[in-house]
Design an enzyme around this catalytic site. Structure first.
Site, short mmCIF file in Angstrom:
data_model
loop_
_atom_site.label_atom_id
_atom_site.label_comp_id
_atom_site.label_asym_id
_atom_site.label_seq_id
_atom_site.Cartn_x
_atom_site.Cartn_y
_atom_site.Cartn_z
N TYR A 186 0.87 -1.19 0.26
CA TYR A 186 0.22 -0.02 0.05
C TYR A 186 1.04 1.17 -0.10
CZ TYR A 186 -3.37 3.41 1.68
OH TYR A 186 -4.25 4.48 1.98
N LYS A 222 1.12 4.18 -2.92
CA LYS A 222 0.65 5.73 -2.33
C LYS A 222 1.98 6.68 -2.64
CE LYS A 222 -3.37 5.35 -1.62
NZ LYS A 222 -4.41 6.09 -2.42
P1 NAP Z 1 -13.37 3.23 1.48
O1 NAP Z 1 -14.35 3.65 2.59
O2 NAP Z 1 -13.23 1.71 1.31
O3 NAP Z 1 -14.23 3.80 0.07
C1 NAP Z 1 -13.65 3.38 -1.26
C2 NAP Z 1 -14.64 3.42 -2.25
O4 NAP Z 1 -14.07 3.03 -3.56
C3 NAP Z 1 -15.68 2.31 -2.05
O5 NAP Z 1 -17.13 2.88 -2.14
C4 NAP Z 1 -15.24 1.46 -3.12
O6 NAP Z 1 -16.38 0.52 -3.46
C5 NAP Z 1 -14.88 2.08 -4.11
N1 NAP Z 1 -14.20 1.22 -5.09
C6 NAP Z 1 -13.16 0.12 -4.89
N2 NAP Z 1 -12.79 -0.44 -5.93
C7 NAP Z 1 -13.23 0.24 -7.00
C8 NAP Z 1 -13.09 0.39 -8.39
N3 NAP Z 1 -12.29 -0.76 -8.93
N4 NAP Z 1 -13.82 1.14 -9.12
C9 NAP Z 1 -14.49 1.96 -8.60
N5 NAP Z 1 -14.56 2.05 -7.24
C10 NAP Z 1 -13.99 1.25 -6.38
O7 NAP Z 1 -12.06 3.91 1.60
P2 NAP Z 1 -11.44 5.47 1.98
O8 NAP Z 1 -11.20 5.03 3.38
O9 NAP Z 1 -12.61 6.16 1.89
O10 NAP Z 1 -10.40 5.67 1.14
C11 NAP Z 1 -10.56 6.38 -0.21
C12 NAP Z 1 -8.98 6.74 -0.61
O11 NAP Z 1 -8.32 7.47 0.52
C13 NAP Z 1 -8.22 5.54 -0.79
O12 NAP Z 1 -7.19 5.81 -1.96
C14 NAP Z 1 -7.48 5.51 0.31
O13 NAP Z 1 -6.31 4.86 0.09
C15 NAP Z 1 -6.98 6.75 0.78
N6 NAP Z 1 -6.64 7.15 2.28
C16 NAP Z 1 -7.61 6.72 3.24
C17 NAP Z 1 -7.12 6.87 4.64
C18 NAP Z 1 -8.16 6.54 5.78
O14 NAP Z 1 -7.79 6.76 6.70
N7 NAP Z 1 -9.57 6.20 5.42
C19 NAP Z 1 -6.17 7.38 4.81
C20 NAP Z 1 -5.08 7.84 3.95
C21 NAP Z 1 -5.44 7.42 2.41
P3 NAP Z 1 -16.67 -1.26 -2.86
O15 NAP Z 1 -17.05 -0.74 -1.47
O16 NAP Z 1 -18.00 -1.52 -3.56
O17 NAP Z 1 -15.53 -1.80 -2.86
#
Ligand code: NAP
Length: 256
Positions: A156, A160
Site C-alpha cells: 500500500y 501511495k
Molecule cells: P472506502 O471507505 O473503502 O471507500 C472506497 C470506495 O471506492 C468504495 O465505495 C469502493 O467500493 C470504491 N472502489 C473500490 N474499488 C473500486 C473500483 N475498482 N472502481 C471504482 N470504485 C471502487 O475507502 P476510504 O477510506 O474512503 O479511502 C479512499 C481513499 O483514501 C483511498 O485511496 C485510500 O487509500 C485513501 N486513504 C484513506 C485513509 C483513511 O484513513 N480512510 C487514509 C489515507 C488514505 P466498494 O466498497 O464497492 O469496494
C-alpha cells in the site's frame, strides 16, 4: 458566486468514505459532481445526500480497472454536463499483508487499483480536462508510504508513494496544457474502509494524533477543494498533509 459554481467534477470511489466527503464538499460549493463507484447503489446514496442538501450530482457505476468503464467517466461528464473541469482520483484499497507472507497477487492487486488505475483514469480524462479553462486533478495519496510506514502496508505504502512520483512528472507535462495536478495525503480518516480494521486500531490511532481525533471525509474534501480552486491556480505537483498533526511527534512522549 460559489467557488466551484457550475464546474464539473468527477470523483472516483465516491460511493462512500473519503470520496463521498470530497463529492459533498464540491457540491456544497456549487459544482456538478459525477459520483463514480464500483457499487452503483452506494453511488446513488451519495447523489441522494447531495441532492437533499440542494446540490447537483449524478451516479456512474464503474470499475476504474476496466478500460471501457474508465471511458465512461469523461463521456458521462460531457454528455450530462457539457464539460469536465476537475478529476479527483480517489479510489484505493488498503488490505494488510506482512512481506514474508505477501503473495505476488496481493502486491499486484494493490498496485493495479491504487497506482495503475490512477494513471489510467488521469490519462483517460486528459482530453476533456484540456478543453476546460480550469483543468485540475487531485489525487488521494496517503501519509503511509510518502511519509510513514506501517507493518502490513508495504504494498500500500509503495502504491501511495508511487502516486506522488507519477504526479511530479505529470505536473510538468500538464503545465503547458493549463492543468494542475496535486495530491492530498490523508492521515487516519473515519471511513467505512478504515473502521473495518477494528476498534483497537482506531483507539491507538486517536492516541497518536495531537488533535485527539480521527479526520472526517470532509476534512479531506476541503483540502481537495482548495487544490481545485482558482486560488490554487499556481500550485502544481504539490502535496497537502491532512492528518491532525499525526506525523509530527517524534514519540508518544513528545505529545505530553
Ligand atoms: P472506502 O471507505 O473503502 O471507500 C472506497 C470506495 O471506492 C468504495 O465505495 C469502493 O467500493 C470504491 N472502489 C473500490 N474499488 C473500486 C473500483 N475498482 N472502481 C471504482 N470504485 C471502487 O475507502 P476510504 O477510506 O474512503 O479511502 C479512499 C481513499 O483514501 C483511498 O485511496 C485510500 O487509500 C485513501 N486513504 C484513506 C485513509 C483513511 O484513513 N480512510 C487514509 C489515507 C488514505 P466498494 O466498497 O464497492 O469496494
Amino acid at each position: 458566486m460559489s467557488r466551484m459554481q457550475d464546474r464539473v467534477v468527477a470523483v472516483t470511489g465516491a460511493g462512500k468514505g473519503i470520496g463521498r466527503g470530497i463529492a459533498k464538499v464540491f457540491a456544497a460549493h456549487g459544482a456538478r459532481v459525477l459520483i463514480v463507484d464500483l457499487d452503483g447503489a452506494n453511488a446513488a446514496e451519495t447523489v441522494k445526500a447531495i441532492e437533499a442538501a440542494g446540490g447537483t450530482a449524478a451516479a456512474l457505476e464503474a470499475d476504474v480497472t476496466r478500460a471501457e468503464d474508465r471511458q465512461r467517466i469523461p463521456a458521462e461528464a460531457l454528455d450530462r454536463y457539457g464539460a469536465l473541469d476537475v478529476l479527483c482520483s480517489n479510489v484505493g484499497i488498503f488490505p494488510s499483508a506482512r512481506i514474508e507472507a505477501m503473495s505476488e497477487d496481493d502486491w499486484d492487486k494493490v498496485q493495479t487499483l491504487n497506482l495503475k488505475s490512477a494513471f489510467l483514469v488521469v490519462q483517460t480524462c486528459l482530453p476533456a480536462l484540456k478543453k476546460s479553462k480550469h483543468g485540475r486533478i487531485v489525487l488521494t495519496s496517503s501519509i503511509t508510504g510518502p511519509i510513514t510506514g506501517y507493518a502490513g502496508w508495504a504494498h500500500y505504502g509503495a502504491s501511495k508513494a508511487g502516486m506522488l512520483g507519477f504526479m511530479r512528472s505529470a505536473a510538468i507535462e500538464f503545465a503547458p496544457m493549463g492543468i494542475t495536478i496535486n495530491a492530498v495525503l490523508p492521515g487516519n480518516i473515519r471511513t467505512e474502509g478504515l473502521t473495518g480494521i477494528g476498534d483497537d486500531y482506531l483507539r491507538t490511532m486517536e492516541r497518536a494524533i495531537p488533535m485527539g481525533r480521527l479526520g472526517t471525509p470532509e476534512d479531506i474534501g476541503n483540502a481537495a477543494l482548495f487544490l481545485a480552486s482558482d486560488e490554487a491556480a499556481y500550485i502544481t505537483g504539490q502535496t497537502i498533509v491532512v492528518d491532525g498533526g499525526q506525523t509530527l511527534p517524534e514519540s508518544i512522549d513528545a505529545m505530553q
